[in-house]
Design an enzyme around this catalytic site. Structure first.
Site, PDB file in Angstrom:
ATOM      1  N   ASN A   1       0.960  -1.417  -0.007  1.00 58.15           N
ATOM      2  CA  ASN A   1       0.250   0.298  -0.119  1.00 58.15           C
ATOM      3  C   ASN A   1       0.835   1.286   0.112  1.00 58.15           C
ATOM      4  OD1 ASN A   1      -1.470   2.028   1.404  1.00 58.15           O
ATOM      5  ND2 ASN A   1      -2.791   1.317   1.624  1.00 58.15           N
TER       6      ASN A   1
ATOM      7  N   HIS B   1       1.046   6.217   1.607  1.00 61.73           N
ATOM      8  CA  HIS B   1       1.804   7.351   2.712  1.00 61.73           C
ATOM      9  C   HIS B   1       3.314   7.787   2.027  1.00 61.73           C
ATOM     10  CE1 HIS B   1      -0.809   6.966   5.621  1.00 61.73           C
ATOM     11  NE2 HIS B   1      -1.186   5.121   5.500  1.00 61.73           N
TER      12      HIS B   1
ATOM     13  N   HIS C   1      -5.394   3.811  -1.881  1.00 66.05           N
ATOM     14  CA  HIS C   1      -6.873   4.286  -1.054  1.00 66.05           C
ATOM     15  C   HIS C   1      -7.174   4.987  -1.516  1.00 66.05           C
ATOM     16  CE1 HIS C   1      -9.688   4.155   2.504  1.00 66.05           C
ATOM     17  NE2 HIS C   1     -10.070   4.219   1.715  1.00 66.05           N
TER      18      HIS C   1
ATOM     19  N   ARG D   1      -9.852   8.196  -0.617  1.00 66.00           N
ATOM     20  CA  ARG D   1     -10.783   8.282   0.153  1.00 66.00           C
ATOM     21  C   ARG D   1     -11.049   9.411  -0.543  1.00 66.00           C
ATOM     22  NH1 ARG D   1      -9.138   6.216   5.835  1.00 66.00           N
ATOM     23  NH2 ARG D   1     -10.560   7.961   6.087  1.00 66.00           N
TER      24      ARG D   1
ATOM     25  N   ARG E   1      -7.302  12.637   0.839  1.00 68.95           N
ATOM     26  CA  ARG E   1      -6.334  12.977   2.087  1.00 68.95           C
ATOM     27  C   ARG E   1      -4.281  12.940   1.373  1.00 68.95           C
ATOM     28  NH1 ARG E   1      -7.206  10.419   7.672  1.00 68.95           N
ATOM     29  NH2 ARG E   1      -9.038  10.858   6.939  1.00 68.95           N
TER      30      ARG E   1
ATOM     31  N   GLU F   1      -8.673   0.592  -3.148  1.00 75.86           N
ATOM     32  CA  GLU F   1      -9.315   0.493  -1.743  1.00 75.86           C
ATOM     33  C   GLU F   1     -10.309   1.480  -1.597  1.00 75.86           C
ATOM     34  OE1 GLU F   1      -6.610   0.731   1.547  1.00 75.86           O
ATOM     35  OE2 GLU F   1      -5.894  -1.272   1.627  1.00 75.86           O
TER      36      GLU F   1
ATOM     37  N   THR G   1      -8.425   3.425   8.458  1.00 73.12           N
ATOM     38  CA  THR G   1      -9.657   1.926   8.868  1.00 73.12           C
ATOM     39  C   THR G   1      -9.392   1.810   9.552  1.00 73.12           C
ATOM     40  OG1 THR G   1      -8.639   2.281   6.058  1.00 73.12           O
ATOM     41  CG2 THR G   1     -10.475   1.163   7.502  1.00 73.12           C
TER      42      THR G   1
ATOM     43  N   GLU H   1     -11.285  -9.556   2.657  1.00 71.05           N
ATOM     44  CA  GLU H   1      -9.784  -9.184   3.836  1.00 71.05           C
ATOM     45  C   GLU H   1      -9.918  -9.117   5.055  1.00 71.05           C
ATOM     46  OE1 GLU H   1      -7.477  -6.171   1.698  1.00 71.05           O
ATOM     47  OE2 GLU H   1      -6.618  -5.627   3.341  1.00 71.05           O
TER      48      GLU H   1
ATOM     49  N   HIS I   1      -3.495  -4.999   7.403  1.00 74.69           N
ATOM     50  CA  HIS I   1      -4.076  -3.576   8.439  1.00 74.69           C
ATOM     51  C   HIS I   1      -2.575  -3.784   9.564  1.00 74.69           C
ATOM     52  CE1 HIS I   1      -5.358   0.459  10.751  1.00 74.69           C
ATOM     53  NE2 HIS I   1      -5.418   0.342   8.752  1.00 74.69           N
ATOM     54  N   GLY I   2      -1.691  -2.521  10.283  1.00 73.98           N
ATOM     55  CA  GLY I   2      -0.971  -2.774  10.719  1.00 73.98           C
ATOM     56  C   GLY I   2      -0.519  -4.030  11.293  1.00 73.98           C
TER      57      GLY I   2
ATOM     58  N   HIS J   1       1.277   1.869   6.013  1.00 74.79           N
ATOM     59  CA  HIS J   1       2.468   2.035   6.530  1.00 74.79           C
ATOM     60  C   HIS J   1       3.653   1.885   7.157  1.00 74.79           C
ATOM     61  CE1 HIS J   1       2.987   4.310  11.086  1.00 74.79           C
ATOM     62  NE2 HIS J   1       2.318   5.090   9.830  1.00 74.79           N
TER      63      HIS J   1
HETATM   64  N1  PXP Z   1      -5.764  -3.163   3.793  1.00 74.84           N
HETATM   65  C1  PXP Z   1      -7.137  -2.551   3.918  1.00 74.84           C
HETATM   66  C2  PXP Z   1      -8.406  -2.911   3.455  1.00 74.84           C
HETATM   67  C3  PXP Z   1      -6.924  -1.032   4.396  1.00 74.84           C
HETATM   68  O1  PXP Z   1      -7.744   0.089   4.181  1.00 74.84           O
HETATM   69  C4  PXP Z   1      -4.896  -0.444   4.838  1.00 74.84           C
HETATM   70  C5  PXP Z   1      -4.453   1.036   4.804  1.00 74.84           C
HETATM   71  O2  PXP Z   1      -5.096   1.736   3.912  1.00 74.84           O
HETATM   72  C6  PXP Z   1      -4.406  -2.063   4.598  1.00 74.84           C
HETATM   73  C7  PXP Z   1      -4.158  -2.653   4.674  1.00 74.84           C
HETATM   74  C8  PXP Z   1      -2.966  -1.122   4.984  1.00 74.84           C
HETATM   75  O3  PXP Z   1      -2.765  -1.079   6.378  1.00 74.84           O
HETATM   76  P1  PXP Z   1      -1.253  -0.233   6.594  1.00 74.84           P
HETATM   77  O4  PXP Z   1      -0.676   1.178   6.663  1.00 74.84           O
HETATM   78  O5  PXP Z   1      -1.837  -0.055   8.537  1.00 74.84           O
HETATM   79  O6  PXP Z   1      -0.344  -1.640   6.852  1.00 74.84           O
END
Ligand code: PXP
Length: 242
Positions: free
Chosen positions: A8, A11, A44, A46, A50, A71, A102, A152, A192-193, A215
């Site tokens: 992703n 950032h 993503h 948005r 942003r 996304e 998210t 997911e 995520h995370g 991230h």
């Molecule tokens: N998967 C989804 C559906 C997300 O919305 C995000 C954040 O945009 C991620 C994965 C990636 O998350 P992270 O940036 O925390 O790795």
């Protein structure tokens, strides 16, 4: 079975938007990630724009050589954009203006008609749809009902756990739902995370096909570079599957 990494790149765009400059380029970043083991590029778009901008989506679609996972919120505006750009994959996510990122999965149970409708429109445009949900049986069943072929699983609660017991509890929820979803015929992705500290246990789950990570890779790239940061986490994922 192998495991795939979607990087992703939101950032990279966050950094660019912070100063209103033309650098750093999400396009350049995406190409570097692809060279370094990314199997897809996730972004993503948005509602508040942003980070990723409309033009980024358009140019990225032309330039990337793997596949695009867009996304987006399940809104008419986003469905229209996706239908024009035609990313290979779309991941429907919840979106709140005030959130930092998210924060949880999509509540499909409470909006089954709307999500079914969006899934149909995107699938009619030949886009694979995945639904970003918490590891809860009611949501997995609802995702199946909507006609999506992919879910997911939201790993944020696992990633944010503040102690080992809580983390194990969250991991077990993901494990159980990954297995259940797989049994009822859904492809299981997760994300995520995720970081180099917590990805191994998720990548080890045999039903998980793809991880979307952003991230932590971009943050780590500040110190070791984007190519190394991408390769490092991809190698970790592959080691977990050996
Ligand atoms: N998967 C989804 C559906 C997300 O919305 C995000 C954040 O945009 C991620 C994965 C990636 O998350 P992270 O940036 O925390 O790795």
């Amino acid at each position: 079975m192998s495991i795939y990494l979607g990087v992703n790149i939101d950032h990279i765009a966050t950094l660019r938007q912070a100063r209103g400059t033309i650098y750093p380029s999400p396009i350049e970043a995406a190409l570097l990630c692809e060279k370094s083991g990314a199997d897809s590029i996730t972004l993503h778009l948005r509602e508040d724009r942003r980070h990723i901008q409309d033009n980024d989506v358009k140019v990225l679609k032309e330039k990337i050589t793997t596949k695009m996972n867009l996304e987006m919120a399940a809104t008419d505006e986003m469905v229209e954009i996706a239908s024009k750009i035609k990313p290979e994959d779309c991941c429907l996510v919840p979106e709140k203006r005030e959130e930092l990122t998210t924060e949880g999965g999509l509540d499909i149970v409470s909006q089954i008609n709307r999500i079914t409708n969006v899934c149909n429109k995107l699938q009619d445009a030949n886009i694979k749809v995945s639904l970003f949900i918490d590891a809860e049986k009611s949501q997995v069943d609802a995702a199946k009902k909507c006609g999506a072929k992919i879910i997911e699983l939201h790993t944020g609660h696992y990633a944010n756990a503040t102690n080992k017991e809580q983390q194990l509890l969250e991991l077990n929820k993901i494990k159980t739902m990954a297995s259940y979803a797989n049994k009822i015929g859904l492809q299981v992705n997760a994300g995520h995370g995720l970081t180099i500290e917590n990805t191994y246990a998720i990548a080890k789950l045999p039903e998980v096909v793809e991880l979307n990570i952003g991230h932590s890779i971009i943050a780590r790239a500040v110190f070791i570079g984007l190519e190394k940061a991408t390769r490092e986490i991809k190698n970790l994922m592959l080691t977990a599957r050996k």
